[in-house]
Design an enzyme around this catalytic site. Structure first.
Site, PDB file in Angstrom:
ATOM      1  N   SER A 192       0.810  -1.226   0.199  1.00 50.14           N
ATOM      2  CA  SER A 192      -0.151   0.014  -0.133  1.00 50.14           C
ATOM      3  C   SER A 192       0.892   1.122  -0.020  1.00 50.14           C
ATOM      4  O   SER A 192       2.141   1.183  -0.011  1.00 50.14           O
ATOM      5  CB  SER A 192      -0.900  -0.034   1.200  1.00 50.14           C
ATOM      6  OG  SER A 192       0.098   0.414   2.338  1.00 50.14           O
ATOM      7  N   LYS A 193       0.325   2.328   0.109  1.00 50.70           N
ATOM      8  CA  LYS A 193       1.061   3.546  -0.115  1.00 50.70           C
ATOM      9  C   LYS A 193       2.271   3.928   1.097  1.00 50.70           C
ATOM     10  O   LYS A 193       3.090   4.459   0.851  1.00 50.70           O
ATOM     11  CB  LYS A 193      -0.016   4.689   0.038  1.00 50.70           C
ATOM     12  CG  LYS A 193      -0.873   4.785  -1.045  1.00 50.70           C
ATOM     13  CD  LYS A 193      -1.080   6.701  -1.578  1.00 50.70           C
ATOM     14  CE  LYS A 193      -1.968   6.946  -2.401  1.00 50.70           C
ATOM     15  NZ  LYS A 193      -3.364   6.708  -2.181  1.00 50.70           N
ATOM     16  N   ARG A 194       1.863   3.001   2.080  1.00 52.79           N
ATOM     17  CA  ARG A 194       2.652   3.281   3.391  1.00 52.79           C
ATOM     18  C   ARG A 194       4.184   2.684   2.565  1.00 52.79           C
ATOM     19  O   ARG A 194       5.213   3.154   3.337  1.00 52.79           O
ATOM     20  CB  ARG A 194       2.226   2.265   4.455  1.00 52.79           C
ATOM     21  CG  ARG A 194       1.315   2.867   5.114  1.00 52.79           C
ATOM     22  CD  ARG A 194       0.923   1.949   6.393  1.00 52.79           C
ATOM     23  NE  ARG A 194       0.208   0.746   5.941  1.00 52.79           N
ATOM     24  CZ  ARG A 194       1.055  -0.291   6.173  1.00 52.79           C
ATOM     25  NH1 ARG A 194       2.053  -0.364   6.837  1.00 52.79           N
ATOM     26  NH2 ARG A 194       0.711  -1.759   5.743  1.00 52.79           N
TER      27      ARG A 194
END
Ligand code: GLU
Length: 461
Positions: free
Chosen positions: A242-244
């Site tokens: 994910s974006k993390r």
């Protein structure tokens, strides 16, 4: 039959790393076998699909060089075809109209949950159970598939090996909604058939859908394609990507200064391997790619490794190509490369040090933007040495060796150590404490610029 693969994105966002990897594997499999690669847009989720996403996905594929031979086909332009096939399934007794209302479905769900059962449709409108039950007039029906209740359904997955599900786990899925839009499982089967797909290569989040799709293929009396479910991509912490974990949009990598061939090479190694090979061209990848070497376990996304690969590709790329890319990056920062040394020569000097185009552009900026500001207290002896150097630089032949000699001689005759002179020189000329070799920087800046910048700092004292 020749190989035909497809990539079938739902246009509900940009092309992300996982989608791009699936597309790459499908593309490579077709290319490896001299087959065709088909692009199909699964836009039946009317609330979430957007034309913008379609464009973003096509743009991402083009940037990565994943060219398709047919399509893009759009499911929403094929509604008549789904209706026709659903009609065949009703005629052959494999599907039926279901009139259950939303409220009834919800009530059933609650009862089942209360009994500790998994919520599922109970088949109450199957023709044999609904005999004599008049269909409500005011409620447009959905069309459901009549899933076999006994036995099991399985296939030999080309990545995961044999997989089987008991039919009792599958309920009668909806094929066509009341508004005529097909569900994912139905649209996929009709399209994979109509498009003569021989190999369905997709993410393993679809493994649970495959048994349902196989039933529909069988009901239509068609040969099954081969299925290959590729494991998902996790972040370094083992969580779903994910974006993390850094950028997940393919185009973000372009904007951050990655070369498409570096990303392709990196994606190829995400869940597939060819011995110990880490860096290889797209041509080699195509000639090596096979499904046997797709890993069965999830792949881990490692941004450092991607940056390392990008650095290797940058080093190998022709300066002229990099100059174009860096020129664009500078321009988008409002910096023109026209008033400074030729960009290609600047690139040649800097490229060993950078791992992205964006970093190259950062470094190159010192040759094209100079604010004249440098906060540095010059000691008397350093200031004097710089003046002497400036006078020498006015007459030395303008090449790196001669400039280097001049700097060394002045350092020595002033009783300084090299960094004592080089550091302030860097700061005054470029505004930065760190640059590539100072003689090379001076040579590229050109005599006129060097003398003007030095004069700006030294003669106003
Ligand atoms: N539209 C589906 C997705 O984006 C495609 C799955 C498939 O390839 O069958 O996940």
């Amino acid at each position: 039959m020749s190989v035909r693969t497809r990539f079938a994105p739902s246009p509900t966002g940009f092309l992300h790393i996982g989608g791009a990897r699936t597309a790459l594997f499908s593309w490579a499999y077709a290319r490896r076998h001299g087959g065709k690669f088909i692009l199909r847009v699964e836009d039946t989720d009317l609330e979430r699909s957007t034309g913008e996403s379609v464009n973003a996905i096509l743009e991402g594929m083009q940037w990565l060089g994943l060219d398709w031979d047919e399509g893009p086909f759009f499911q929403m332009q094929r509604l008549a075809r789904y209706k026709q096939v659903a009609g065949h399934l009703i005629a052959s007794g494999h599907a039926y109209y279901d009139y259950m209302s939303r409220e009834e479905l919800e009530a059933l769900r609650k009862e089942q949950l209360a009994r500790g059962e998994k919520p599922r449709y109970d088949g109450r409108w199957r023709p044999e159970r609904a005999k004599g039950k008049p269909p409500p007039k005011d409620r447009p029906p959905v069309i459901r598939f009549r899933t076999p209740e006994e036995g099991e359904v399985g296939w030999h997955d080309l990545v995961k090996g044999p997989i089987a599900f008991p039919n009792s786990e599958l309920d009668d899925l909806v094929l066509l909604r009341a508004d005529g839009v097909p569900t994912y499982n139905f649209g996929v089967v009709v399209d994979d058939l109509d498009m003569d797909i021989t190999h369905v290569i997709r993410g393993d989040d679809h493994v649970n859908n495959t048994p349902r799709q196989i039933h529909i293929f069988n009901a239509l009396r068609k040969k099954l394609p081969s299925f290959a479910h590729v494991p998902m991509i996790l972040g370094a912490d083992g969580e779903r990507l994910s974006k993390r974990h850094g950028a997940v949009s393919v185009m973000q990598y372009r904007d951050d200064g990655y070369l498409p061939e570096a990303l392709v090479n990196y994606l190829a190694r995400l869940g597939w391997s060819h011995g110990d090979e880490e860096m290889f061209s797209k041509e080699s990848f195509v000639s090596w790619f096979d499904l046997e070497h797709v890993s069965r376990s999830p792949a881990q996304f490692n941004p450092e490794k991607l940056a390392w690969l990008n650095q290797q590709y940058l080093k190998a790329a022709p300066d002229a190509r990099l100059a174009r890319l860096v020129g664009d990056a500078l321009e988008s920062r409002g910096i023109s490369a026209d008033n400074g040394p030729p960009l290609e020569r600047v690139i040649a000097l800097l490229k060993e040090r950078a791992s992205t185009i964006a970093q190259l552009a950062d470094e190159a900026t010192l040759f094209y933007r100079w604010t004249g500001e440098a906060t540095i207290e010059l000691a008397e002896n350093v200031s004097k040495a710089l003046r002497i150097l400036k006078a020498r630089l006015a007459t030395v032949p303008w090449n790196r060796a001669a400039i280097n000699d001049a700097i060394r001689e002045v350092t020595k005759s002033s009783g300084l150590k090299l960094p004592q002179l080089a550091m302030p020189l860097r700061l005054l000329l470029t505004g930065r404490p760190q640059t590539p070799s100072i003689d090379a920087v001076l040579e590229l800046l050109g005599r006129e610029t060097v003398l003007r910048r030095l004069a700006h700092h030294l003669e106003t004292d």
